[in-house]
Design an enzyme around this catalytic site. Structure first.
Site, short mmCIF file in Angstrom:
data_model
loop_
_atom_site.label_atom_id
_atom_site.label_comp_id
_atom_site.label_asym_id
_atom_site.label_seq_id
_atom_site.Cartn_x
_atom_site.Cartn_y
_atom_site.Cartn_z
N ASN A 11 0.81 -1.13 0.10
CA ASN A 11 0.00 0.02 0.05
C ASN A 11 0.86 1.51 -0.07
OD1 ASN A 11 -1.76 2.04 0.55
ND2 ASN A 11 -2.30 1.51 2.63
N LYS A 13 0.21 4.30 -0.27
CA LYS A 13 -0.42 5.53 -0.02
C LYS A 13 -0.06 6.66 -0.67
CE LYS A 13 -0.21 3.31 4.71
NZ LYS A 13 0.14 3.36 6.16
N HIS A 98 -9.51 1.20 4.97
CA HIS A 98 -8.04 1.49 5.77
C HIS A 98 -8.22 2.21 6.88
CE1 HIS A 98 -4.15 2.53 6.56
NE2 HIS A 98 -3.63 1.51 5.93
N GLU A 100 -6.46 4.81 7.80
CA GLU A 100 -6.31 6.13 7.69
C GLU A 100 -7.82 6.68 6.89
OE1 GLU A 100 -2.72 5.62 5.31
OE2 GLU A 100 -1.94 5.24 7.30
N GLU A 170 -5.09 -4.95 10.70
CA GLU A 170 -4.21 -3.79 11.31
C GLU A 170 -4.33 -3.11 12.21
OE1 GLU A 170 -2.35 -2.43 7.10
OE2 GLU A 170 -4.06 -1.42 7.11
N GLY A 176 2.67 2.51 10.74
CA GLY A 176 3.58 3.33 10.48
C GLY A 176 4.32 3.98 12.00
N SER A 216 3.61 -2.00 10.52
CA SER A 216 5.22 -1.86 10.60
C SER A 216 5.78 -3.43 10.11
CB SER A 216 5.51 -1.50 11.94
OG SER A 216 5.28 -0.12 12.17
P1 PGA Z 1 3.08 0.57 7.65
O1 PGA Z 1 1.34 0.74 7.32
O2 PGA Z 1 3.54 -0.79 7.01
O3 PGA Z 1 3.80 1.66 7.09
O4 PGA Z 1 2.89 0.35 9.12
C1 PGA Z 1 0.51 -0.38 7.01
C2 PGA Z 1 -0.65 -0.09 6.28
O5 PGA Z 1 -1.18 1.32 6.69
O6 PGA Z 1 -1.34 -0.62 5.50
#
Ligand code: PGA
Length: 252
Positions: A11, A13, A98, A100, A170, A176, A216
């Protein structure tokens, strides 16, 4: 027991100009060869890179996904993109729900459900995300949160349609932040999600379901996470942006 083939999705983003897209995909093509690949790989660049990504991934094992979709087919929805449009750019998958999008764009389970239904109706496969915040984990309500999100997002989704859905667990506190859920912590929630699907659909549907872990994931923790019995892949953010890092996860 059915063998679930693991799926790793990147992803990106809001990252990836056209030149960055080309560099990244060309780098991945050198590092990940289809003949030795044990896992499926999906790349989810931003909308603006999809057509270029389609050209660059021709003849490779990489599939394409988008990061969002609107629930209507077309019309006066300034700034939105339809499932049909995504299909046209070569997408086979779309990430929906997601954290976010839930947090910054106020997407709730009812809205996510409408998007899921639209995507399925357009023959896009769905990576549907669920996960608790740190506060919810500390309150001990992780399973309740995950159950509410799963039930709400899958409302009126048939068992046949469920075959086109991947669930990504997640935990929001791990996205992140560099804080990964331990393999046991993740596996426990994955097992719980599988039990929910077994109850609301069937044991066979639960057995087939791909459940990815996200938060992460890096080359050095992927091997351990992916060795857990209920973890069938990863949804990778930050580490999907560098060819070395992402290839390290895919090949872990
Ligand atoms: P990350 O994000 O690997 O940077 O923690 C995962 C995601 O948001 O799908």
């Amino acid at each position: 027991m059915t063998q679930r083939k693991q799926i790793i999705a990147g992803n990106w983003k809001m990252n990836g100009t056209l030149s960055e897209t080309a560099n990244l995909i060309n780098g991945l093509k050198q590092k990940i060869k289809s003949d030795t690949l044990r896992r499926n790989v999906i790349l989810c660049p931003p909308f603006t890179s999809l057509i270029l990504a389609r050209e660059l991934t021709k003849g490779t094992p990489f599939k394409l996904g988008a990061q969002n979709v609107h629930f209507e087919g077309k019309g006066a929805f300034t700034g939105e993109v339809s499932a049909e449009m995504l299909k046209e750019t070569g997408c086979e998958y779309v990430i929906i729900g997601h954290s976010e999008r839930r947090a910054y764009f106020h997407e709730d389970d009812a809205l996510i459900n409408k998007k899921v239904k639209k995507a399925l109706g357009t023959e896009l496969q769905v990576i549907m995300c669920v996960g608790e915040t740190l506060e919810q984990r500390e309150k001990g309500i992780t399973n309740d949160v995950v159950r509410t999100q799963t039930d709400g997002s899958l409302h009126n989704v048939s068992e046949k349609e469920l075959e086109k859905i991947i669930i990504a667990y997640e935990p929001v506190w791990a996205i992140g932040t560099g804080k990964t859920a331990t393999p046991d912590q993740a596996n426990e929630v994955h097992e719980y999600i599988r039990s929910l699907i077994s109850d609301s659909y069937s044991p066979a549907a639960a057995e087939r379901l791909i459940i990815q872990y996200g938060g992460s994931v890096k080359a050095d923790n992927a091997g351990e996470l992916l060795s857990m019995s209920h973890i069938d892949g990863a949804l990778v953010g930050g580490s999907s942006l560098k060819a070395d890092d992402f290839a390290g996860i895919v090949l872990a």
